[in-house]
Scaffold this motif. Structure first.
Motif, short mmCIF file in Angstrom:
data_model
loop_
_atom_site.label_atom_id
_atom_site.label_comp_id
_atom_site.label_asym_id
_atom_site.label_seq_id
_atom_site.Cartn_x
_atom_site.Cartn_y
_atom_site.Cartn_z
N ARG A 250 0.83 -1.21 0.00
CA ARG A 250 0.00 0.00 0.00
C ARG A 250 0.86 1.25 0.00
N ASP A 251 1.88 1.27 0.83
CA ASP A 251 2.74 2.46 0.92
C ASP A 251 3.49 2.71 -0.38
N ARG A 252 3.93 1.63 -1.04
CA ARG A 252 4.62 1.81 -2.32
C ARG A 252 3.69 2.40 -3.37
N LEU A 253 2.46 1.91 -3.42
CA LEU A 253 1.50 2.45 -4.38
C LEU A 253 1.16 3.90 -4.07
N ALA A 254 1.03 4.21 -2.78
CA ALA A 254 0.75 5.60 -2.39
C ALA A 254 1.89 6.52 -2.78
N ASN A 255 3.13 6.07 -2.59
CA ASN A 255 4.28 6.88 -2.97
C ASN A 255 4.35 7.07 -4.48
N GLN A 256 4.00 6.03 -5.23
CA GLN A 256 3.98 6.15 -6.68
C GLN A 256 2.93 7.17 -7.13
N ASP A 257 1.76 7.14 -6.52
CA ASP A 257 0.73 8.12 -6.86
C ASP A 257 1.17 9.53 -6.51
N LEU A 258 1.85 9.68 -5.37
CA LEU A 258 2.33 10.99 -4.96
C LEU A 258 3.40 11.50 -5.92
N ALA A 259 4.28 10.60 -6.37
CA ALA A 259 5.32 10.99 -7.31
C ALA A 259 4.72 11.43 -8.64
#
Length: 409
Positions: free
Chosen positions: A378-387
């Protein structure tokens, strides 16, 4: 055995595939079309449906016919009555002679999340964020069975439309008459068919942060087991031997699709990678379900079309592994009641390993470990969306986004 005949006649031996514009569903449509079966493509995106239909038409030079049916299996937050969608689908199918239904349409979260945090991550951020997942995964599976299964045992063959040459328009191809004209008479050839429900290993294994998704997939598996008892070969089944409907449920683990947002661990069609491509999974799962065994014209059609693919011919080791590990009737299969299977050797072996750990250390241990993995994902996907949100947009890209033709849908 899932016995499926092949033909080039639009009036007989048609398959219906939902969720067929991407991933596993698209591969089922393509690979079953390779076996000479006409295909009804059901999804909610008309542009993608036409694209898949065109690919099938070009791949087989018009010898395989297609029909597209645009249906959204969600009520868009309760604004669209699902009964209207199902009635429209029933009318579009008319009196087709259907031999195979693949219930593949499904929804999950945008990313794994706890139940009370779903509002911002579930599809559409609707007032009831879990509604779409339940409607598409559970309700649509039941509805499709109730709509299509009567076409497997009724006299559906004579009502097929006369659309020619593998048309890709929604009103052409393997068209049918109005549903009101259907009869309950059995077909002269005895009828019967196959229902394949695509569930997930999340139905059997601990899967925190995907609670609603996992629950709907568990519903699909349970529904498949009981449906198989009602219409299969059980002694108390009221279905006679000439109109039995085989029901199978697939429970894949990791498959590299757009929904899973995973990349394939191997680009070849091997049986030993844990995250296969959709193409590889579809091929192996069809073999596990024994649907390929009755497709007698497959080899001849491939020779005629000049598309003889060495990878399409399973080796003896693949056949042995499918029979021992993946067949629903095998005691080693990751399923129950001879109905469910992972459909892929590595997934079956991995499920056996996880269940061994559960037996040794308990469900709580495995659930906590799965929860940590899901949190990291979840955190990786959230960071990708933020990037992506922070990434500057060039003027050229801005022009493409502003004046594009809508291909992003």
């Amino acid at each position: 055995m899932c016995e499926i005949k092949t033909t080039n006649d639009c009036n007989t031996d048609t398959i219906v595939v939902t969720g067929c514009t991407d991933g596993i569903g698209k591969e089922y449509a393509m690979q079953l079309a390779d076996r000479g079966m006409n295909v009804v493509l059901v999804s909610r995106n008309s542009d993608k449906l036409r694209n898949v239909a065109q690919q099938i038409y070009e791949r087989h030079e018009g010898r395989v016919k297609t029909k597209i049916v645009v249906v959204d299996f969600t009520s868009l937050g309760g604004d669209v009555p699902l009964a209207n969608s199902y009635n429209e689908l029933r009318q579009k199918l008319g009196r087709m002679d259907v031999r195979l239904l693949v219930n593949n349409a499904g929804l999950s979260y945008k990313r794994p999340e706890r139940l009370l945090d779903l509002a911002s991550t579930c599809t559409g951020a609707l007032p009831d964020p879990c509604r779409d997942v339940v409607e598409c995964n559970a309700l649509a599976t039941v509805a499709m069975c109730r709509i299509v299964m009567p076409l497997m045992v009724g006299s559906g063959g004579s009502g097929g439309g006369s659309g020619g040459g593998g048309g890709v328009d929604g009103d052409d191809g393997c068209g049918g008459e109005d549903a009101a004209e259907k009869t309950s008479l059995k077909r002269e050839d005895g009828g019967g068919g196959v229902v394949i429900n695509v569930s997930s290993m999340a139905a059997q294994l601990p899967c925190p942060l995907l609670s609603v998704y996992g629950a709907t997939k568990a519903f699909m598996e349970k529904f498949s087991v009981e449906l198989a008892a009602e219409y299969g070969e059980a002694e108390y089944s009221e279905a006679d031997s000439t109109s039995q409907i085989a029901v199978r449920c697939l429970t894949p683990m990791f498959v590299a699709t757009k929904m899973s947002q995973m990349r394939p661990t191997d680009t070849t069609d091997t049986s030993w990678t844990y995250a296969p491509s959709a193409r590889s999974y579809a091929r192996h799962s069809l073999r596990a379900l024994e649907c390929h065994c009755a497709c007698g014209r497959t080899a001849q059609r491939r020779r005629d079309s000049g598309r003889s693919d060495r990878n399409d011919r399973p080796g003896w080791l693949d056949l042995v592994v499918s029979a021992v590990v993946d067949s629903p009737s095998s005691p080693l299969s990751a399923g129950r009641s001879g109905v469910t299977t992972a459909g892929y050797p590595s997934h079956t072996i991995l499920a056996m390993a996880i269940n061994t750990v559960r037996w040794l250390f308990g469900d709580e241990y495995v659930s906590n470990a799965a929860g940590r993995i899901m949190c990291g994902y979840r955190d990786r996907l959230a960071n990708q969306d933020l990037a992506k949100m922070k990434k500057p947009t060039s003027s050229a890209n801005f022009e493409n986004q502003s004046y594009g033709s809508g291909s992003h849908k």
